[in-house]
Design an enzyme around this catalytic site. Structure first.
Site, PDB file in Angstrom:
ATOM      1  N   SER A  58       0.582  -1.028   0.094  1.00 25.34           N
ATOM      2  CA  SER A  58       0.166   0.135   0.131  1.00 25.34           C
ATOM      3  C   SER A  58       1.274   1.205  -0.028  1.00 25.34           C
ATOM      4  O   SER A  58       1.818   1.449  -0.823  1.00 25.34           O
ATOM      5  CB  SER A  58      -1.160  -0.104   1.155  1.00 25.34           C
ATOM      6  OG  SER A  58      -1.756   1.027   1.290  1.00 25.34           O
ATOM      7  N   ASP A  78       0.593  -4.290  -4.214  1.00 28.01           N
ATOM      8  CA  ASP A  78      -0.558  -3.450  -4.042  1.00 28.01           C
ATOM      9  C   ASP A  78       0.021  -1.852  -3.816  1.00 28.01           C
ATOM     10  O   ASP A  78      -0.873  -1.358  -2.842  1.00 28.01           O
ATOM     11  CB  ASP A  78      -1.944  -3.777  -2.980  1.00 28.01           C
ATOM     12  CG  ASP A  78      -2.972  -3.719  -4.070  1.00 28.01           C
ATOM     13  OD1 ASP A  78      -2.975  -3.530  -5.295  1.00 28.01           O
ATOM     14  OD2 ASP A  78      -4.172  -4.031  -3.325  1.00 28.01           O
ATOM     15  N   HIS A  85      -7.396  -5.407  -0.951  1.00 27.97           N
ATOM     16  CA  HIS A  85      -6.039  -4.782  -0.825  1.00 27.97           C
ATOM     17  C   HIS A  85      -5.495  -4.979   0.480  1.00 27.97           C
ATOM     18  O   HIS A  85      -4.356  -4.995   0.605  1.00 27.97           O
ATOM     19  CB  HIS A  85      -6.394  -3.053  -0.633  1.00 27.97           C
ATOM     20  CG  HIS A  85      -5.171  -2.144  -0.438  1.00 27.97           C
ATOM     21  ND1 HIS A  85      -4.420  -2.212  -1.144  1.00 27.97           N
ATOM     22  CD2 HIS A  85      -5.100  -1.315   0.447  1.00 27.97           C
ATOM     23  CE1 HIS A  85      -3.579  -1.312  -0.909  1.00 27.97           C
ATOM     24  NE2 HIS A  85      -3.905  -0.831   0.173  1.00 27.97           N
TER      25      HIS A  85
END
Length: 311
Positions: free
Chosen positions: A136, A163, A239
């Site tokens: 992230s 991600d 996610h």
């Protein structure tokens, strides 16, 4: 070794060590006295416990998450013969990630003098084989470090974005912006792996934006990479699906309700762990068999892959 084995626990027994600045608190004891060289940030270290020399991976957590939320993922990677160092960069943070980048660089520099002293005496880190990864916002930080937004004494040889996210959406990047929106503009001089989640760009509910919105997510990071670069997207997973099965506390509970999730975390976590292992074996150890096999036959993965791209 069969390719399927990268998605299972590896052959090495693993110790999970917790290390605080100025004090040394371990979940497992070592026979070596603690180093006087204290780390700049709290660390979670997953390391093989059996004798050997192992490559090292620095892993950066996602926004407002704890490094402990990745314990199962880190142990999976370590069980295949890698030492994983995961700093806790902050407890609370705003949108600006420049302090994150600085702290990640300081942690990387600490490895030179500090890492060997806190590992079991029979375990030796090979810092000439060093990877950087993040999830992230941590993926953005990993890219920033690889791109030279902060100087480090050590050189990275492989970059993995799990991600990665560069802001709320295109045009709303958080500082410092990493994406340029110019294809193949990242001059990284290292191999890159980008893992994406198919559900990351989907809203969980109307009150919150997607956790990995289009315009600032894995697709954009991969588009700016140069060869060699790999891109895998898990179709039916979200996610945060690579986190531990159980994440406690307010933030841990929030991880189940802020992002669109798959049915369970375990398959996505095994996939992320396995593809990271395959990538590091290829680009840190020169053994590309597992990575090539996954490219040729994506169905061996424990998740359905929407994209398998290679530059």
């Amino acid at each position: 070794m069969s390719t399927n084995s990268i998605f299972q626990v590896g052959k090495h027994k693993v110790l999970l060590l917790r290390l605080e600045p100025d004090t040394f608190c371990f979940s497992s004891s070592t026979s070596r006295p603690p180093s006087l060289n204290s780390p700049p940030k709290p660390l979670l270290i997953a390391t093989p416990s059996d004798e050997g020399e192992f490559p090292v991976l620095v892993f950066i957590h996602g926004y407002l998450l704890f490094n402990s939320f990745y314990s199962q993922l880190l142990q999976h990677v370590a069980s295949h013969g890698f030492i994983v160092v995961a700093p806790q960069l902050y407890q609370v943070a705003g949108p600006d990630s420049r302090d994150d980048i600085k702290s990640a660089a300081e942690t990387t520099d600490w490895l030179l003098e500090g890492l060997s002293a806190v590992l079991p005496t029979n375990v030796r880190p090979n810092l000439s084989k060093l990877g950087i990864s993040g999830h992230s916002r941590g993926g953005k930080v990993a890219f920033a470090l690889a791109l030279g937004h902060a100087n480090t004494l050590l050189k990275f040889s492989a970059l993995m974005g799990i991600d990665p996210v560069d802001g709320m959406d295109k045009g709303k990047q958080t500082p410092p912006p990493i994406l340029t929106y110019v294809p193949h503009s990242f001059d990284l001089k290292m191999a890159v792996l980008v893992v994406g989640s198919g559900l990351g760009e989907v809203k969980k509910n109307p009150l919150f934006p997607p956790c990995a919105p289009k315009g600032v997510n894995h697709e954009d990071f991969f588009n700016e990479c140069c060869s060699p670069a790999w891109h895998f997207v898990a179709k039916d997973y979200g996610h945060l699906d690579m986190l531990d099965d159980e994440t406690k506390g307010i933030r841990g509970r929030a991880s189940y309700c802020l992002c669109k999730n798959g049915k369970e975390r375990e398959p996505m976590r095994r996939f992320v762990g396995g593809v990271v292992v395959a990538f590091m074996k290829a680009y840190l150890e020169g053994d590309s068999r597992e990575l090539a096999a996954l490219k040729d036959d994506p169905e061996i993965a424990p998740v359905v892959l929407r994209n398998v791209d290679f530059l």
